[in-house]
Design a protein around this motif. Structure first.
Motif, PDB file in Angstrom:
ATOM      1  N   VAL A 199       0.855  -1.182   0.000  1.00 18.53           N
ATOM      2  CA  VAL A 199       0.000   0.000   0.000  1.00 18.53           C
ATOM      3  C   VAL A 199       0.888   1.229   0.000  1.00 18.53           C
ATOM      4  O   VAL A 199       1.768   1.381   0.858  1.00 18.53           O
ATOM      5  CB  VAL A 199      -0.920  -0.001   1.232  1.00 18.53           C
ATOM      6  CG1 VAL A 199      -1.752   1.276   1.284  1.00 18.53           C
ATOM      7  CG2 VAL A 199      -1.837  -1.221   1.202  1.00 18.53           C
ATOM      8  N   THR A 200       0.667   2.118  -0.969  1.00 20.27           N
ATOM      9  CA  THR A 200       1.485   3.308  -1.105  1.00 20.27           C
ATOM     10  C   THR A 200       0.625   4.563  -1.026  1.00 20.27           C
ATOM     11  O   THR A 200      -0.596   4.494  -0.860  1.00 20.27           O
ATOM     12  CB  THR A 200       2.239   3.300  -2.445  1.00 20.27           C
ATOM     13  OG1 THR A 200       1.298   3.535  -3.517  1.00 20.27           O
ATOM     14  CG2 THR A 200       2.954   1.975  -2.676  1.00 20.27           C
ATOM     15  N   GLU A 201       1.281   5.696  -1.218  1.00 17.31           N
ATOM     16  CA  GLU A 201       0.588   6.984  -1.239  1.00 17.31           C
ATOM     17  C   GLU A 201      -0.497   7.010  -2.300  1.00 17.31           C
ATOM     18  O   GLU A 201      -1.520   7.696  -2.145  1.00 17.31           O
ATOM     19  CB  GLU A 201       1.607   8.092  -1.504  1.00 17.31           C
ATOM     20  CG  GLU A 201       1.016   9.477  -1.642  1.00 17.31           C
ATOM     21  CD  GLU A 201       2.066  10.501  -2.040  1.00 17.31           C
ATOM     22  OE1 GLU A 201       1.667  11.662  -2.287  1.00 17.31           O
ATOM     23  OE2 GLU A 201       3.271  10.155  -2.099  1.00 17.31           O
ATOM     24  N   GLU A 202      -0.300   6.261  -3.393  1.00 17.50           N
ATOM     25  CA  GLU A 202      -1.268   6.237  -4.482  1.00 17.50           C
ATOM     26  C   GLU A 202      -2.560   5.522  -4.098  1.00 17.50           C
ATOM     27  O   GLU A 202      -3.563   5.665  -4.790  1.00 17.50           O
ATOM     28  CB  GLU A 202      -0.657   5.551  -5.711  1.00 17.50           C
ATOM     29  CG  GLU A 202       0.603   6.223  -6.232  1.00 17.50           C
ATOM     30  CD  GLU A 202       0.351   7.663  -6.624  1.00 17.50           C
ATOM     31  OE1 GLU A 202      -0.688   7.932  -7.246  1.00 17.50           O
ATOM     32  OE2 GLU A 202       1.195   8.520  -6.306  1.00 17.50           O
ATOM     33  N   HIS A 203      -2.544   4.780  -2.999  1.00 19.05           N
ATOM     34  CA  HIS A 203      -3.699   3.971  -2.634  1.00 19.05           C
ATOM     35  C   HIS A 203      -4.481   4.518  -1.442  1.00 19.05           C
ATOM     36  O   HIS A 203      -5.692   4.316  -1.364  1.00 19.05           O
ATOM     37  CB  HIS A 203      -3.246   2.538  -2.311  1.00 19.05           C
ATOM     38  CG  HIS A 203      -2.474   1.891  -3.411  1.00 19.05           C
ATOM     39  ND1 HIS A 203      -1.243   1.285  -3.207  1.00 19.05           N
ATOM     40  CD2 HIS A 203      -2.731   1.784  -4.742  1.00 19.05           C
ATOM     41  CE1 HIS A 203      -0.797   0.808  -4.349  1.00 19.05           C
ATOM     42  NE2 HIS A 203      -1.668   1.099  -5.301  1.00 19.05           N
ATOM     43  N   ILE A 204      -3.817   5.160  -0.523  1.00 14.87           N
ATOM     44  CA  ILE A 204      -4.515   5.638   0.669  1.00 14.87           C
ATOM     45  C   ILE A 204      -5.297   6.918   0.360  1.00 14.87           C
ATOM     46  O   ILE A 204      -5.039   7.595  -0.627  1.00 14.87           O
ATOM     47  CB  ILE A 204      -3.529   5.912   1.823  1.00 14.87           C
ATOM     48  CG1 ILE A 204      -2.555   7.033   1.440  1.00 14.87           C
ATOM     49  CG2 ILE A 204      -2.795   4.648   2.231  1.00 14.87           C
ATOM     50  CD1 ILE A 204      -1.694   7.494   2.580  1.00 14.87           C
ATOM     51  N   VAL A 205      -6.256   7.233   1.210  1.00 19.11           N
ATOM     52  CA  VAL A 205      -6.990   8.501   1.099  1.00 19.11           C
ATOM     53  C   VAL A 205      -6.260   9.492   2.001  1.00 19.11           C
ATOM     54  O   VAL A 205      -6.563   9.650   3.182  1.00 19.11           O
ATOM     55  CB  VAL A 205      -8.458   8.342   1.510  1.00 19.11           C
ATOM     56  CG1 VAL A 205      -9.192   9.667   1.305  1.00 19.11           C
ATOM     57  CG2 VAL A 205      -9.122   7.237   0.692  1.00 19.11           C
ATOM     58  N   LEU A 206      -5.264  10.136   1.421  1.00 21.00           N
ATOM     59  CA  LEU A 206      -4.356  10.996   2.167  1.00 21.00           C
ATOM     60  C   LEU A 206      -5.013  12.327   2.520  1.00 21.00           C
ATOM     61  O   LEU A 206      -5.657  12.961   1.687  1.00 21.00           O
ATOM     62  CB  LEU A 206      -3.105  11.250   1.335  1.00 21.00           C
ATOM     63  CG  LEU A 206      -1.979  12.050   1.988  1.00 21.00           C
ATOM     64  CD1 LEU A 206      -1.293  11.214   3.069  1.00 21.00           C
ATOM     65  CD2 LEU A 206      -0.963  12.502   0.932  1.00 21.00           C
ATOM     66  N   ILE A 207      -4.830  12.724   3.770  1.00 25.13           N
ATOM     67  CA  ILE A 207      -5.174  14.077   4.212  1.00 25.13           C
ATOM     68  C   ILE A 207      -3.859  14.843   4.245  1.00 25.13           C
ATOM     69  O   ILE A 207      -3.035  14.650   5.146  1.00 25.13           O
ATOM     70  CB  ILE A 207      -5.836  14.066   5.593  1.00 25.13           C
ATOM     71  CG1 ILE A 207      -7.108  13.220   5.569  1.00 25.13           C
ATOM     72  CG2 ILE A 207      -6.158  15.490   6.059  1.00 25.13           C
ATOM     73  CD1 ILE A 207      -7.691  12.944   6.943  1.00 25.13           C
ATOM     74  N   GLN A 208      -3.659  15.670   3.255  1.00 20.61           N
ATOM     75  CA  GLN A 208      -2.383  16.374   3.157  1.00 20.61           C
ATOM     76  C   GLN A 208      -2.189  17.355   4.298  1.00 20.61           C
ATOM     77  O   GLN A 208      -1.091  17.529   4.807  1.00 20.61           O
ATOM     78  CB  GLN A 208      -2.313  17.088   1.805  1.00 20.61           C
ATOM     79  CG  GLN A 208      -2.292  16.107   0.639  1.00 20.61           C
ATOM     80  CD  GLN A 208      -2.938  16.669  -0.614  1.00 20.61           C
ATOM     81  OE1 GLN A 208      -3.913  17.411  -0.544  1.00 20.61           O
ATOM     82  NE2 GLN A 208      -2.397  16.309  -1.766  1.00 20.61           N
ATOM     83  N   ASN A 209      -3.290  17.986   4.717  1.00 22.71           N
ATOM     84  CA  ASN A 209      -3.215  18.908   5.848  1.00 22.71           C
ATOM     85  C   ASN A 209      -4.627  19.336   6.238  1.00 22.71           C
ATOM     86  O   ASN A 209      -5.577  19.173   5.471  1.00 22.71           O
ATOM     87  CB  ASN A 209      -2.380  20.139   5.495  1.00 22.71           C
ATOM     88  CG  ASN A 209      -1.710  20.755   6.712  1.00 22.71           C
ATOM     89  OD1 ASN A 209      -1.903  20.303   7.842  1.00 22.71           O
ATOM     90  ND2 ASN A 209      -0.927  21.796   6.505  1.00 22.71           N
TER      91      ASN A 209
END
Length: 270
Positions: A199-209
């Motif tokens: 699982v990488t950054e491309e897969h997670i639902v990232l909250i950048q800030n």
């Protein structure tokens, strides 16, 4: 700006008599779009101050939604993602905040997660209600504190997150010994899961800030959130055992109390 925890609980209760909910405006910046939340500074002051302490410290930068339960909640605030190492880690928790169950857990509200049988155990994790969850969350564990409301077209973004596939990404093959048993993912197939694709950054639902757009406490005079239905429900604290989540465990017990079958979109692993 430092957001100290002011002892304003009594004042907050007094403001409920016909007063609108005043709100600092914050923006959640995510890979699926930005959305705004108005915080109820004057009626849930301890909880808002607690949340803003994490915001001010940058603790929510590069975090992610780690739990998704269809028709119920999406949850975040507890874990950071190392974008270079593709590893998850827990956000250090500050002192727990006092419970302030003023408003009802309606669709579009944001509330604090907490530990079972411990009303005053909320720290950094929060969840957004996907539906009217007042029948259990307003009373369970003395009520889950609603401290803000998603505004504008923000729920379209939240619903898109809730529509993603989700599965169990705990364990050595994925992101370690964390409670990621219902984690939403993007661009990740059943074959990827069966082959334990990292699982990488491309897969997670990232909250950048999460950033403060307007620090004024009276930015949303037209908000009129529904008051908690706690007094209308029986059961008091509600349930037993792992009846409420938060901290490092998530909303585990809430899944059963919500009457929802957890629909795994990825095969369960041995």
């Amino acid at each position: 700006m430092h957001y100290s925890r002011k002892l304003l609980t009594g004042m907050a209760l007094a403001l409920l008599a016909g007063a609108p909910a005043h709100a600092t405006t914050v923006q959640f910046q995510t890979v699926m779009g930005d959305f705004e939340v108005n915080l109820f500074d004057k009626t849930t002051p301890e909880t808002v101050a607690n949340f803003l302490e994490y915001v001010e410290a940058g603790d929510y930068q590069d975090t992610f939604f780690h739990r998704s339960v269809p028709g119920f909640v999406v949850q975040g605030g507890g874990f950071r993602f190392d974008l270079e190492a593709d590893q998850a880690s827990e956000i250090p928790a500050n002192e727990a905040v006092v419970n302030e169950p003023v408003y009802s857990n309606q669709r579009g509200t944001i509330a604090m997660a907490k530990l079972a049988n411990n009303p005053n155990s909320a720290t950094n994790q929060w969840f957004i209600n996907l539906a009217d969850n007042s029948s259990n969350l307003d009373s369970q564990n003395q009520g889950f504190t609603v401290f803000g409301q998603v505004t504008g077209n923000g729920m379209a973004i939240i619903d898109a997150i809730a529509d993603l596939k989700f599965g169990n990404f705990s364990g050595e093959d994925f992101l370690g010994d964390f409670p990621f048993d219902n984690m939403p993912v993007r661009d990740y197939s059943q074959d990827d899961y069966d082959n334990t694709l990292p699982v990488t950054e491309e897969h997670i639902v990232l909250i950048q800030n999460i950033v403060v757009l307007d620090a004024s406490e009276d930015t949303a005079d037209d908000l009129n959130p529904k008051l908690s239905t706690k007094d209308d429900n029986s059961g008091g604290d509600g349930g037993s055992g792992d009846s409420g989540g938060g901290g490092s465990t998530g909303l585990l017990g809430l899944l059963a109390l919500a009457g929802l079958g957890v629909r795994k979109l990825f095969k369960a692993r041995a």
